[in-house]
Design an enzyme around this catalytic site. Structure first.
Site, PDB file in Angstrom:
ATOM      1  N   GLY A  11      23.964 113.599  60.717  1.00  0.00           N
ATOM      2  CA  GLY A  11      24.981 113.875  61.736  1.00  0.00           C
ATOM      3  C   GLY A  11      26.061 114.745  61.117  1.00  0.00           C
ATOM      4  NE  ARG A  84      35.399 103.723  71.210  1.00  0.00           N
ATOM      5  CZ  ARG A  84      36.401 102.848  71.205  1.00  0.00           C
ATOM      6  NH1 ARG A  84      36.697 102.165  72.280  1.00  0.00           N
ATOM      7  NH2 ARG A  84      37.107 102.666  70.116  1.00  0.00           N
ATOM      8  CG  HIS A 177      33.969  98.842  64.487  1.00  0.00           C
ATOM      9  ND1 HIS A 177      35.268  98.902  64.051  1.00  0.00           N
ATOM     10  CD2 HIS A 177      33.641 100.114  64.848  1.00  0.00           C
ATOM     11  CE1 HIS A 177      35.708 100.146  64.151  1.00  0.00           C
ATOM     12  NE2 HIS A 177      34.740 100.904  64.638  1.00  0.00           N
TER      13      HIS A 177
HETATM   14  C1  2OP Z   1      36.754 104.017  65.421  1.00  0.00           C
HETATM   15  O1  2OP Z   1      37.107 102.850  65.449  1.00  0.00           O
HETATM   16  C2  2OP Z   1      34.895 105.640  65.470  1.00  0.00           C
HETATM   17  O2  2OP Z   1      34.550 103.317  65.891  1.00  0.00           O
HETATM   18  C3  2OP Z   1      35.296 104.282  65.242  1.00  0.00           C
HETATM   19  O3  2OP Z   1      37.557 104.953  65.458  1.00  0.00           O
END
Ligand code: 2OP
Length: 309
Positions: A11, A84, A177
């Site tokens: 990536g 996202r 996360h």
């Molecule tokens: C973030 O927390 C990209 O998941 C990542 O910014």
């Protein structure tokens, strides 16, 4: 023939390229940036190499669209997948990114069967399951980056609130996360002084809440996911593995009973060295922290349950 360790970064988007840039400046590895988009990894690799004479490191980054060039990698970093957009949670990406992570894992392990795999793609905890299931690698060699980033956000807010150097803020964010992540206030100190002695409970709660939605705060501002801190966090993990540093860092590890959680990837402190995860460390949690971690595990399980891999 290079004597350097070989790192493949899958990536060549903003996060992958940032990881490559930070690692290139460390000057110990040969770095291969790979992407399906023609020209993108080649162009970014060339640009990073051309920083080398200015900043004083060797120009050892290459860009490719061909997995044959990644063969013999010691570490594979997977950043591939959609980021996202505003209004999306990380979990909204699960089906698309599952296919991408599955495919890139298959293609990289074919030529690098002994590599350590570090996953960055979201939803992170679920994508670690995909990489582990597809590769069949032992859990010590498949883990994810999230906790260093989440902890870095929390440390930044604490440094601002206390006026202290960010270097002296020691903290730990556990769990998945996602918005249920668990900043461990009981384990947070500034120069060894507990955070609760320095700022009000109200300030602490506001920093804890801002940390939990820290990725979303940036998505709202930029219209896409963060990349500088995620890329740097990943490079820190690569350092600890390839330089056998034995750093104790919050990483997304496959738990088998630790913290009372079984068969699930979650963020916990681990010792990272040449073998990958060499130890999972358990810290004492107070009752609210234990309950918050269980809630975070439930949220991760929900996402993992929709995987088909
Ligand atoms: C973030 O927390 C990209 O998941 C990542 O910014």
């Amino acid at each position: 023939m290079s004597e350097r360790s070989k790192v493949t970064i899958v990536g060549a988007g903003a996060t992958g390229a940032t990881c490559a840039e930070v690692l290139a400046q460390r000057d110990y590895a040969e770095i291969v940036l790979i992407d399906i988009k023609e020209g993108l990894p080649q162009g970014k690799a060339l640009d990073i190499n051309q920083m080398a004479p200015i900043l004083g490191f060797e120009a050892t980054v290459s860009g490719t669209n061909d997995y044959a060039d990644t063969a013999g990698s010691d570490v594979v970093v997977i950043t591939a997948g959609l980021p996202r957009q505003p209004g999306m949670s990380r979990d909204d990406l699960v089906q698309t990114n599952e296919k991408i992570v599955k495919s890139v894992t298959e293609q990289t392990i074919a030529g690098s069967p002994d590599a350590v795999i570090i996953v960055l793609s979201n939803p992170l905890d679920a994508m670690c399951h995909v990489a582990k299931n597809v590769s069949g690698f032992p859990k010590e060699r498949v883990f994810g980056q999230a906790g260093i980033l989440d902890t870095a956000r929390y440390r930044t807010f604490i440094a601002w609130a206390t006026g202290a150097s960010v270097k002296d803020v020691h903290a730990l964010v556990l769990g998945g996360h996602g918005d249920q992540m668990v900043p461990l206030v009981s384990a947070t100190t500034v120069g060894g002084v507990p955070l609760r002695k320095l700022v009000s409970e109200e300030q602490i709660q506001s920093m804890v809440e801002r940390t939990a939605v820290g990725g979303g705060e940036i998505v709202k501002l930029l219209g896409t996911s963060a990349w500088y801190a995620p890329g740097a966090a990943c490079a820190q993990m690569v350092d600890s593995v390839l330089l056998d540093e034995k750093r104790v860092l919050p990483c997304t590890a496959y738990l088998e009973g630790e913290y009372g959680i079984d068969g699930l990837y979650m963020g916990v402190p681990v010792k990272l060295g040449a073998k990958g995860i060499e130890q999972i460390l358990e810290v004492d949690l107070d009752d609210p922290e234990r309950a918050a971690l269980a809630k975070s595990a439930d949220a991760v399980r929900d996402v993992v349950s929709v995987l088909s891999t």
